[in-house]
Design an enzyme around this catalytic site. Sequence first.
Site, short mmCIF file in Angstrom:
data_model
loop_
_atom_site.label_atom_id
_atom_site.label_comp_id
_atom_site.label_asym_id
_atom_site.label_seq_id
_atom_site.Cartn_x
_atom_site.Cartn_y
_atom_site.Cartn_z
N TYR A 152 77.23 70.38 -34.69
CA TYR A 152 77.28 69.05 -35.32
C TYR A 152 76.15 68.17 -34.77
O TYR A 152 75.45 67.48 -35.51
CB TYR A 152 78.65 68.43 -35.05
CG TYR A 152 78.94 67.15 -35.79
CD1 TYR A 152 79.17 67.14 -37.17
CD2 TYR A 152 79.04 65.94 -35.11
CE1 TYR A 152 79.47 65.96 -37.84
CE2 TYR A 152 79.34 64.75 -35.78
CZ TYR A 152 79.56 64.77 -37.14
OH TYR A 152 79.85 63.61 -37.81
N LYS A 156 73.24 66.55 -37.08
CA LYS A 156 73.10 65.10 -37.18
C LYS A 156 71.77 64.63 -36.57
O LYS A 156 71.17 63.65 -37.03
CB LYS A 156 74.29 64.41 -36.51
CG LYS A 156 75.59 64.62 -37.27
CD LYS A 156 75.52 64.02 -38.68
CE LYS A 156 76.80 64.15 -39.44
NZ LYS A 156 76.75 63.48 -40.76
P1 NAD Z 1 85.93 62.74 -44.50
O1 NAD Z 1 86.25 64.16 -44.17
O2 NAD Z 1 87.03 61.74 -44.59
O3 NAD Z 1 85.06 62.67 -45.84
C1 NAD Z 1 84.01 63.54 -46.09
C2 NAD Z 1 83.98 63.86 -47.57
O4 NAD Z 1 82.85 64.71 -47.81
C3 NAD Z 1 85.24 64.63 -48.04
O5 NAD Z 1 85.79 64.03 -49.18
C4 NAD Z 1 84.71 66.03 -48.32
O6 NAD Z 1 85.40 66.70 -49.36
C5 NAD Z 1 83.25 65.74 -48.70
N1 NAD Z 1 82.41 66.93 -48.54
C6 NAD Z 1 82.44 67.84 -47.53
N2 NAD Z 1 81.56 68.82 -47.78
C7 NAD Z 1 80.96 68.53 -48.96
C8 NAD Z 1 79.98 69.17 -49.74
N3 NAD Z 1 79.44 70.34 -49.36
N4 NAD Z 1 79.59 68.57 -50.90
C9 NAD Z 1 80.14 67.41 -51.29
N5 NAD Z 1 81.09 66.77 -50.60
C10 NAD Z 1 81.50 67.32 -49.45
O7 NAD Z 1 84.87 62.31 -43.38
P2 NAD Z 1 84.17 60.94 -42.98
O8 NAD Z 1 84.51 60.70 -41.57
O9 NAD Z 1 84.35 59.88 -44.00
O10 NAD Z 1 82.65 61.45 -43.01
C11 NAD Z 1 81.61 60.85 -43.78
C12 NAD Z 1 80.30 61.04 -43.03
O11 NAD Z 1 80.35 60.29 -41.82
C13 NAD Z 1 80.01 62.48 -42.60
O12 NAD Z 1 78.65 62.76 -42.79
C14 NAD Z 1 80.37 62.49 -41.13
O13 NAD Z 1 79.69 63.49 -40.41
C15 NAD Z 1 79.93 61.11 -40.73
N6 NAD Z 1 80.52 60.57 -39.49
C16 NAD Z 1 81.86 60.58 -39.28
C17 NAD Z 1 82.38 60.00 -38.12
C18 NAD Z 1 83.84 59.89 -37.86
O14 NAD Z 1 84.22 59.60 -36.69
N7 NAD Z 1 84.71 60.06 -38.85
C19 NAD Z 1 81.51 59.41 -37.19
C20 NAD Z 1 80.14 59.44 -37.44
C21 NAD Z 1 79.65 60.00 -38.60
C1 HBR Z 2 83.06 61.67 -33.25
C2 HBR Z 2 81.90 61.23 -34.05
O1 HBR Z 2 80.71 61.16 -33.34
C3 HBR Z 2 81.67 62.03 -35.28
C4 HBR Z 2 82.75 62.83 -35.86
O2 HBR Z 2 80.59 61.94 -35.81
#
Ligand code: NAD
Ligand code: HBR
Length: 253
Positions: A152, A156
């Site tokens: 990851y 990222k």
């Molecule tokens: P989430 O799992 O709630 O939502 C992610 C969505 O992306 C889901 O609906 C999933 O079906 C969709 N998805 C996954 N693979 C896919 C693909 N190949 N094509 C199209 N859609 C796809 O997660 P989230 O936390 O809302 O994540 C959104 C973004 O934020 C991601 O890029 C994640 O890495 C990033 N992020 C999350 C966090 C956290 O703590 N939740 C922190 C930093 C960054």
């Molecule tokens: C935990 C946080 O850094 C994420 C899922 O991206």
Amino acid sequence: MKRFEGKVVIVTGAGAGMGEATARRFSAEGAAVVLVDVEEGRLQVIARELDPARTLVRTADVSVSQSIEAVVAAAVETFGRLDVMVNNAGVHDAGQPDEITDERWRRVMSVDADGVFYGCRAAIPHLEKTKGCIVNNASVSGTGGDWGMSAYNAAKGAVVNLTRALALDLGKRGIRVNSVCPSLTRTAMTEEMLENKALVAKFRERIPLGRVCEPEEVAAVIAFLASDDASFVTGTNIAVDGGVSASNGQPSG
Ligand code: NAD
Ligand code: HBR
């Protein structure tokens, strides 16, 4: 505020979490929104709550270039233009590096890194016409290492540096490119982490604001970066992390 009236926005990963919050935010601010996700179910539920004249739903896997290219084509065919591309879809994986199989490595890299590049590339010709912009969802995990998240972190990190590189290449063509870097945010992706009370307590200790981020707080920053309020902002990876990255890593006393 209606900063996006007459604008067309694509949001990937719009079926849940930050993508859903972002799609709702752009719609509330007047945009026509294309909601994209690999899972169809939730997309339809969310879309039913938005203005049908300004909403388009597309199922697509961002890690397949033809799939996201078809979404961009459908957006332009339906609404006549594209102003904002939000590459938000992502997956998470955790484990020690020697436990990460080829398949697990490829899954994270293909969705989180390849998917962002494919989304950016497909959008460029249309964004050039509208002088539009790209907002990627990276993570604090793209600006430093985490324990047990090597795949990851690698993916990222690629998004963070891709954002900078695209800002250089596309600036003179009138396209801005930025990313948001959230820390632990309350979504489906982090459900298991959030159920672990001891882990959440450790996170809270390291987050100066002392709490987990909510998806809407990330959506608000994405909307800012996509708006004319950020007209001279490009190539930045903005922390939405409650202050985590202000620390040099040493513990509090
Ligand atoms: P989430 O799992 O709630 O939502 C992610 C969505 O992306 C889901 O609906 C999933 O079906 C969709 N998805 C996954 N693979 C896919 C693909 N190949 N094509 C199209 N859609 C796809 O997660 P989230 O936390 O809302 O994540 C959104 C973004 O934020 C991601 O890029 C994640 O890495 C990033 N992020 C999350 C966090 C956290 O703590 N939740 C922190 C930093 C960054
Ligand atoms: C935990 C946080 O850094 C994420 C899922 O991206």
